[in-house]
Enzyme design. Structure first.
Site, PDB file in Angstrom:
ATOM      1  CG  ASP A 131      -1.607   4.855   3.980  1.00 48.71           C
ATOM      2  OD1 ASP A 131      -1.651   5.265   2.804  1.00 48.71           O
ATOM      3  OD2 ASP A 131      -2.437   5.193   4.848  1.00 48.71           O
ATOM      4  CG  HIS A 173      -1.833   1.182   1.302  1.00 47.81           C
ATOM      5  ND1 HIS A 173      -3.165   1.057   1.603  1.00 47.81           N
ATOM      6  CD2 HIS A 173      -1.628   2.498   1.096  1.00 47.81           C
ATOM      7  CE1 HIS A 173      -3.733   2.247   1.584  1.00 47.81           C
ATOM      8  NE2 HIS A 173      -2.817   3.153   1.274  1.00 47.81           N
ATOM      9  CG  HIS A 223      -4.752   2.067   5.996  1.00 46.37           C
ATOM     10  ND1 HIS A 223      -6.080   2.059   6.273  1.00 46.37           N
ATOM     11  CD2 HIS A 223      -4.614   2.773   4.862  1.00 46.37           C
ATOM     12  CE1 HIS A 223      -6.717   2.737   5.338  1.00 46.37           C
ATOM     13  NE2 HIS A 223      -5.859   3.176   4.474  1.00 46.37           N
ATOM     14  CE  LYS A 263      -7.850   2.371  -0.653  1.00 46.50           C
ATOM     15  NZ  LYS A 263      -6.650   2.482   0.138  1.00 46.50           N
ATOM     16  CG  HIS A 297      -0.759   7.135  -0.994  1.00 40.30           C
ATOM     17  ND1 HIS A 297      -1.988   7.279  -1.603  1.00 40.30           N
ATOM     18  CD2 HIS A 297      -0.990   6.474   0.160  1.00 40.30           C
ATOM     19  CE1 HIS A 297      -2.926   6.740  -0.834  1.00 40.30           C
ATOM     20  NE2 HIS A 297      -2.342   6.243   0.247  1.00 40.30           N
ATOM     21  CG  HIS A 346      -9.747   4.404   3.608  1.00 38.87           C
ATOM     22  ND1 HIS A 346      -8.536   5.038   3.699  1.00 38.87           N
ATOM     23  CD2 HIS A 346     -10.501   4.886   4.632  1.00 38.87           C
ATOM     24  CE1 HIS A 346      -8.542   5.859   4.741  1.00 38.87           C
ATOM     25  NE2 HIS A 346      -9.729   5.793   5.316  1.00 38.87           N
TER      26      HIS A 346
HETATM   27  O1  DOR Z   1      -3.066   9.305   5.753  1.00 34.91           O
HETATM   28  C1  DOR Z   1      -3.488   9.042   4.645  1.00 34.91           C
HETATM   29  N1  DOR Z   1      -2.996   9.613   3.532  1.00 34.91           N
HETATM   30  N2  DOR Z   1      -4.501   8.184   4.541  1.00 34.91           N
HETATM   31  C2  DOR Z   1      -5.121   7.951   3.383  1.00 34.91           C
HETATM   32  O2  DOR Z   1      -6.032   7.176   3.354  1.00 34.91           O
HETATM   33  C3  DOR Z   1      -4.726   8.675   2.154  1.00 34.91           C
HETATM   34  C4  DOR Z   1      -3.356   9.141   2.249  1.00 34.91           C
HETATM   35  C5  DOR Z   1      -3.020  10.160   1.176  1.00 34.91           C
HETATM   36  O3  DOR Z   1      -3.292   9.902  -0.007  1.00 34.91           O
HETATM   37  O4  DOR Z   1      -2.442  11.186   1.513  1.00 34.91           O
HETATM   38 ZN    ZN Z   2      -3.310   5.103   1.661  1.00 36.28          ZN
END
Ligand code: DOR
Ligand code: ZN
Length: 346
Positions: free
Chosen positions: A247, A13, A174, A99, A15, A136
């Site tokens: 995450d 997971h 998460h 997702k 970003h 999520h």
């Molecule tokens: O803390 C987070 N940041 N939780 C999420 O679900 C999304 C993520 C983000 O894309 O910044």
């Molecule tokens: Zn995330």
């Protein structure tokens, strides 16, 4: 034990964002990780197979020279997602998961799902073809306290969806509560759960006591200490259903350090060193490979990596930059608040 060699870990997971931010943060992941499930919450989101293919090409183009890294793509589920497009993207090998963001739950989630009946056809197609749904797991009802949103989601949304869609393979993303751990443990092998590095380290006091710490704010928000202890027990147990999803979620500092700061902890840089510290504290270093390298591929039906990563404990604390300077601006690296003596030998 002062040295441990693992099959090269994967991040289930992550970003990565896009553009200058992508270019800036990608080396932080490729330094230690072989693969990552890449989140689709761009602006606009990655909804179709064609959009995922284009995003994958941008990630590959941004890779540092010599990086042996494979992005595993996901699609962002909307109420108008076409089941046939999802099936084609999965059949081609491009897409490894879909997702689900409940609309409004977190960063860039407004295109997510409000009415779960509208995604029934997609979920049924995914159950048929074995494509995992990454969830999520927080309700967005303003009447539900933010610290209860995961537990309420499990009971009122996740469990009903799974009962209505037999065979649907689900990753609880998460998890942050004992409720999440207990629910995951009570299910069959069609359910997995990822746990982040920062939720093994933070409880809600770390965010709020002695001044507000914007770099510790993420979603789902860190909970009470007994929940953190349940997560540590689960992550270090070696059980196949629990695996690493960092995450890691970069936001530039001005968007974190302000009156309405974004959610996200940036842990790509130091996750493996921190995990070695946590697993050693729990007396479970021998299970780090299961959590970071073996259980994820098993759930996603992919081979465990043959390359390795070695972690070594020395008398000198590990160091990393306080911030990553990206073309989009500075991103603060997660600070655990204690010295870490484990180093990753990359
Ligand atoms: O803390 C987070 N940041 N939780 C999420 O679900 C999304 C993520 C983000 O894309 O910044
Ligand atoms: Zn995330």
């Amino acid at each position: 034990m002062t040295r441990i060699t693992l099959p090269r870990p994967d991040d289930w997971h992550l970003h990565l964002r896009d553009g200058a931010m992508l270019t800036g943060v990608l080396p932080e992941t490729t330094r230690h990780f072989a693969r990552a499930i890449v989140m689709p919450n761009l602006v606009p989101p990655v909804v179709t197979g064609a959009e995922a293919a284009a995003y994958r090409a941008r990630i590959l183009a941004a890779l540092p020279a010599g990086a042996g890294f494979e992005p595993l793509m996901t699609l962002y589920l909307t109420e108008t997602t076409d089941p046939a497009d999802v099936a084609a993207a999965a059949a081609s090998g491009l897409v490894k998961a879909v997702k689900l963001y409940p609309a409004g739950a977190t960063t860039n989630s407004h295109s997510g799902v409000r009415d779960f009946d509208k995604v029934r056809g997609v979920l049924e197609k995914m159950a048929e073809i074995g494509l995992p749904l990454c969830v999520h797991g927080e309700v967005v009802d303003p009447a539900v306290d933010i610290f209860d949103r995961e537990a309420v989601f499990i009971e009122t949304v996740l469990d009903p969806i799974r009962r209505a869609t037999p065979g649907l393979r689900v990753v609880m993303e998460h998890i942050t509560t004992r409720d999440g751990v207990d629910y995951a443990r009570a299910q069959g092998d069609d359910l997995g759960a990822t746990i982040t590095t920062h939720h093994l380290i933070l409880n809600r006091n770390h965010i709020l006591v002695g001044g507000i710490k914007p770099h510790y704010y993420c979603l789902p928000v860190a909970k009470r200490e007994h929940h953190r202890l349940a997560l540590r027990e689960a992550a270090t147990s070696g059980e196949a259903r629990f695996f690493l999803g960092t995450d890691s979620a970069p936001h530039v500092d001005p968007l974190k350090e302000c009156a309405c700061g974004c959610a996200g902890c940036f842990t790509a840089t130091n996750t493996m060193q921190l995990l070695a510290h946590v697993f050693e504290e729990e007396g479970k270093l021998a299970n780090l490979a299961a959590f970071a390298s073996e259980n994820g591929p098993r759930f996603y039906r992919l081979p465990v990596n043959t390359a390795t990563l070695t972690l070594e404990k020395t008398a000198t604390p590990a160091s990393w930059p306080a911030k990553i300077e990206t073309g989009a601006g500075p991103v603060t690296v997660f600070d655990p608040g204690f010295p870490v003596f484990w180093h990753a030998i990359d």
